[in-house]
Scaffold this motif. Sequence first.
Motif, PDB file in Angstrom:
ATOM      1  N   GLU A 290     -23.337  22.250   9.331  1.00 43.13           N
ATOM      2  CA  GLU A 290     -22.153  22.575   8.638  1.00 43.13           C
ATOM      3  C   GLU A 290     -21.082  22.216   9.768  1.00 43.13           C
ATOM      4  O   GLU A 290     -21.391  22.880  11.003  1.00 43.13           O
ATOM      5  CB  GLU A 290     -22.037  23.802   8.074  1.00 43.13           C
ATOM      6  N   ASN A 291     -20.105  21.656   9.460  1.00 46.42           N
ATOM      7  CA  ASN A 291     -18.996  21.620  10.631  1.00 46.42           C
ATOM      8  C   ASN A 291     -19.488  21.017  11.911  1.00 46.42           C
ATOM      9  O   ASN A 291     -19.456  21.740  12.872  1.00 46.42           O
ATOM     10  CB  ASN A 291     -18.249  22.880  10.809  1.00 46.42           C
ATOM     11  N   PRO A 292     -20.026  20.051  11.831  1.00 40.27           N
ATOM     12  CA  PRO A 292     -20.605  19.449  13.166  1.00 40.27           C
ATOM     13  C   PRO A 292     -19.461  18.979  14.105  1.00 40.27           C
ATOM     14  O   PRO A 292     -18.395  18.458  13.717  1.00 40.27           O
ATOM     15  CB  PRO A 292     -21.456  18.070  12.882  1.00 40.27           C
ATOM     16  N   GLU A 293     -19.622  19.388  15.359  1.00 39.15           N
ATOM     17  CA  GLU A 293     -18.690  19.168  16.555  1.00 39.15           C
ATOM     18  C   GLU A 293     -19.335  17.970  17.573  1.00 39.15           C
ATOM     19  O   GLU A 293     -20.427  18.491  18.275  1.00 39.15           O
ATOM     20  CB  GLU A 293     -18.358  20.324  17.187  1.00 39.15           C
ATOM     21  N   PRO A 294     -19.130  16.925  17.458  1.00 39.42           N
ATOM     22  CA  PRO A 294     -19.733  15.865  18.465  1.00 39.42           C
ATOM     23  C   PRO A 294     -19.305  16.159  19.934  1.00 39.42           C
ATOM     24  O   PRO A 294     -18.215  16.758  20.086  1.00 39.42           O
ATOM     25  CB  PRO A 294     -19.374  14.457  17.916  1.00 39.42           C
ATOM     26  N   LEU A 295     -20.100  15.865  20.764  1.00 36.72           N
ATOM     27  CA  LEU A 295     -19.672  15.926  22.239  1.00 36.72           C
ATOM     28  C   LEU A 295     -19.124  14.152  22.740  1.00 36.72           C
ATOM     29  O   LEU A 295     -19.275  13.385  21.974  1.00 36.72           O
ATOM     30  CB  LEU A 295     -20.996  16.090  23.153  1.00 36.72           C
ATOM     31  N   LYS A 296     -18.282  14.396  23.911  1.00 37.88           N
ATOM     32  CA  LYS A 296     -17.925  13.194  24.365  1.00 37.88           C
ATOM     33  C   LYS A 296     -19.028  12.134  24.482  1.00 37.88           C
ATOM     34  O   LYS A 296     -20.050  12.509  25.092  1.00 37.88           O
ATOM     35  CB  LYS A 296     -17.140  13.613  25.619  1.00 37.88           C
ATOM     36  N   ARG A 297     -18.825  10.931  24.333  1.00 40.10           N
ATOM     37  CA  ARG A 297     -19.793   9.947  24.406  1.00 40.10           C
ATOM     38  C   ARG A 297     -19.902   9.582  26.026  1.00 40.10           C
ATOM     39  O   ARG A 297     -18.992   9.801  26.683  1.00 40.10           O
ATOM     40  CB  ARG A 297     -19.388   8.726  23.660  1.00 40.10           C
ATOM     41  N   ILE A 298     -21.073   9.235  26.317  1.00 40.01           N
ATOM     42  CA  ILE A 298     -21.424   8.649  27.499  1.00 40.01           C
ATOM     43  C   ILE A 298     -20.593   7.389  28.025  1.00 40.01           C
ATOM     44  O   ILE A 298     -20.784   6.508  27.130  1.00 40.01           O
ATOM     45  CB  ILE A 298     -22.852   8.454  27.949  1.00 40.01           C
ATOM     46  N   ALA A 299     -19.867   7.357  29.213  1.00 42.30           N
ATOM     47  CA  ALA A 299     -19.212   6.202  29.556  1.00 42.30           C
ATOM     48  C   ALA A 299     -20.184   5.653  30.592  1.00 42.30           C
ATOM     49  O   ALA A 299     -20.401   6.320  31.384  1.00 42.30           O
ATOM     50  CB  ALA A 299     -17.945   6.492  30.173  1.00 42.30           C
ATOM     51  N   ILE A 300     -20.360   4.286  30.604  1.00 42.86           N
ATOM     52  CA  ILE A 300     -21.144   3.452  31.317  1.00 42.86           C
ATOM     53  C   ILE A 300     -20.236   2.326  32.036  1.00 42.86           C
ATOM     54  O   ILE A 300     -19.466   1.617  31.455  1.00 42.86           O
ATOM     55  CB  ILE A 300     -22.460   2.952  30.490  1.00 42.86           C
ATOM     56  N   ASP A 301     -20.542   2.536  33.394  1.00 37.68           N
ATOM     57  CA  ASP A 301     -19.796   1.282  33.963  1.00 37.68           C
ATOM     58  C   ASP A 301     -20.027  -0.021  33.113  1.00 37.68           C
ATOM     59  O   ASP A 301     -21.419  -0.378  32.736  1.00 37.68           O
ATOM     60  CB  ASP A 301     -20.239   1.158  35.529  1.00 37.68           C
ATOM     61  N   GLU A 302     -19.212  -1.181  32.991  1.00 36.36           N
ATOM     62  CA  GLU A 302     -19.376  -2.169  32.591  1.00 36.36           C
ATOM     63  C   GLU A 302     -20.411  -3.445  33.511  1.00 36.36           C
ATOM     64  O   GLU A 302     -20.355  -3.199  34.544  1.00 36.36           O
ATOM     65  CB  GLU A 302     -18.134  -3.003  32.527  1.00 36.36           C
ATOM     66  N   PRO A 303     -21.233  -4.145  32.548  1.00 36.14           N
ATOM     67  CA  PRO A 303     -21.847  -5.078  33.253  1.00 36.14           C
ATOM     68  C   PRO A 303     -21.004  -6.167  34.317  1.00 36.14           C
ATOM     69  O   PRO A 303     -19.791  -6.413  33.939  1.00 36.14           O
ATOM     70  CB  PRO A 303     -22.726  -5.865  32.379  1.00 36.14           C
ATOM     71  N   THR A 304     -21.696  -6.718  35.207  1.00 38.74           N
ATOM     72  CA  THR A 304     -20.865  -7.613  36.228  1.00 38.74           C
ATOM     73  C   THR A 304     -21.209  -9.284  36.132  1.00 38.74           C
ATOM     74  O   THR A 304     -20.615  -9.951  36.787  1.00 38.74           O
ATOM     75  CB  THR A 304     -21.003  -7.100  37.619  1.00 38.74           C
ATOM     76  N   MET A 305     -22.558  -9.369  35.494  1.00 38.61           N
ATOM     77  CA  MET A 305     -23.050 -10.548  35.550  1.00 38.61           C
ATOM     78  C   MET A 305     -23.761 -10.761  34.238  1.00 38.61           C
ATOM     79  O   MET A 305     -23.900 -10.092  33.396  1.00 38.61           O
ATOM     80  CB  MET A 305     -24.153 -10.432  36.553  1.00 38.61           C
ATOM     81  N   ASN A 306     -23.782 -12.072  33.799  1.00 40.58           N
ATOM     82  CA  ASN A 306     -24.205 -12.578  32.507  1.00 40.58           C
ATOM     83  C   ASN A 306     -25.359 -13.713  32.847  1.00 40.58           C
ATOM     84  O   ASN A 306     -25.160 -14.558  33.846  1.00 40.58           O
ATOM     85  CB  ASN A 306     -23.367 -12.832  31.506  1.00 40.58           C
ATOM     86  N   MET A 307     -26.317 -14.070  31.918  1.00 42.38           N
ATOM     87  CA  MET A 307     -27.033 -15.217  31.911  1.00 42.38           C
ATOM     88  C   MET A 307     -27.336 -15.655  30.557  1.00 42.38           C
ATOM     89  O   MET A 307     -27.542 -14.871  29.562  1.00 42.38           O
ATOM     90  CB  MET A 307     -28.383 -14.646  32.690  1.00 42.38           C
TER      91      MET A 307
END
Length: 601
Positions: A290-307
């Motif tokens: 009942e009345n759920p309160e979510p916590l702030k989501r985890i922020a992750i540094d962005e990727p810097t490389m792709n393949m």
Amino acid sequence: MQNIRNIAIIAHVDHGKTTLVDKIIHASKIFRENQQFDDLILDNNDLERERGITILSKNVSVRYRDTKINIIDTPGHADFGGEVERVLKMADGVILLVDAFEGPMPQTRFVLGKALDLGLTPIVVVNKVDKENCRPDEVHEAVFDLMFNLDATEEQLDFQTLYGSAKQNWMGPDWKNPTDSIIPLLDAIVDHIPAPKIEEGSLQMQITSLDYSNFVGRIAIGRVKRGSIKEGQQVTLCKVDNVFKKVKVKELHTFEGLGKAKVTEVVAGDICAVTGIEDFEIGDTIAAAENPEPLKRIAIDEPTMNMLFTINNSPFFGKEGKFVTSRHLRDRLMKETEKNLALRVESTDSEDKFLVYGRGILHLSVLIETMRREGYELQVGQPQVIYREIDGVKNEPIETLVVDVPAESAGKVIELATQRKGELLIMEPKGDLQHLEFKIPSRGLIGLRNNVLTATQGEAIMNHRFTAYEPFKGNIPERNNGSIISMEGGQCTAYAIDKLQDRGTFFVDPGEELYGGQVIGAHNRDNDIVVNVQKGKKLTNMRASGSDDNTKIAPAVKFSLEESMEYIQKDEYLEITPKTIRMRKIYLDENERARMAKKDA
């Protein structure tokens, strides 16, 4: 209500985190007298043991002075920073481990910055004081300066410091007087790390990592922030974009020693594993029905490389691997994104090609190595850095590069780094080594490690970490050797390689099966050449002295997976199977290569 302390152990790679956890586990007498255990108890997957690094963070708990201490061992490489960022959410304090000779390193700064931002209480451990040339007092000063520069609060700057050697199994307040055990560290944890703050209110628990079992499926792991969670309870799973789902908790486990213990209720402050919840992601909150309160989501540094990842379509496909189709590849990559937060996978306009984004070459190579061990065959393209447009200007990722090198080789390292648009910021002596710090584009790091190790006879120690995006620095010279390419398929002969040795160095041994279009060596010049290495010696029934000399062949150059990833060019793929790594041209046919090169030009 039990006493709990939650601590994460953070440090630069190779400063002794996992060894310290071993000693804490032994000191708290988890094992029976007759139980045998190897070193590095927590580095339990094959890749971690072979490379001597921690890749995945893990939880254990020990009991000391009627207090349960939950310990989280974290990776030291910045490439696995995604692991560190999410598990720090479970801790109230950190043990910052620093090498008594090397002092704070780039990754120390990276993980310490994250911990201080979250308001965690630090205990500093200056490890390896038994090393020669060590300088514990200077290192202690350097850690204080680093914390000050990272805007630590007054309370955080008033940190407790211990000196010792995890390997020799002792810790104490004075490095000149060794103690006989690691107990002073456990005392410091109980006395100086705060107990979890218990907030009043309904249930809140953020999922910060996951486990998998063949019997119960996915298991959510996290710390109960407030309230309590019970077995069989109806709860709400708060997902991204305010999506709420009603779910039921099947079983609860807390961490006891190296394993888990089944419990019926877990109260705020403890770390637990929840089974029975499907379809969750890391960062979701388990809240009251009942009345759920979510916590702030985890922020992750962005990727810097792709393949580019694609299926293996070489003439040798399917000979060694079990999983070779695009469906296998897609399913495996999607499964990886569930637990590897810093990884992203995007589909392309082709069904069998995927763009995989990661934190760096090591991050991506660990994924590739894990996949080939599971029986996958795939091909990958050249790693590309990710550019961003900021205010209409093209920006690229810039990294801090730290190299410790003998003084006589420092000039060569500076020359190699500056050729790749590196700027020298700091140059100072450190023991009998020169300590160099550069600011360098991520592009410049691809392939740099090989060159630096060659130039310094393997004596350089290199570390780097992402700092920020900055305006594009201009073109960087690429590899200046062309490729030697096999003209046709079949076994290569010693006779043919011997006759071609003056053209460059070879990557293949006589008798190896090759196919047309495979890259088999590095040309001395900057253009590609196609050679026939399958032809044997013309035989006659006459013998003549001098024409039958033995062939003398230089040993083939063998690359590791990371070195191969850094070596290939834009028009080449790396073919990876469970047993072999081969380099090849994307277009195997010579005429097609010429046509495509014209089209690109």
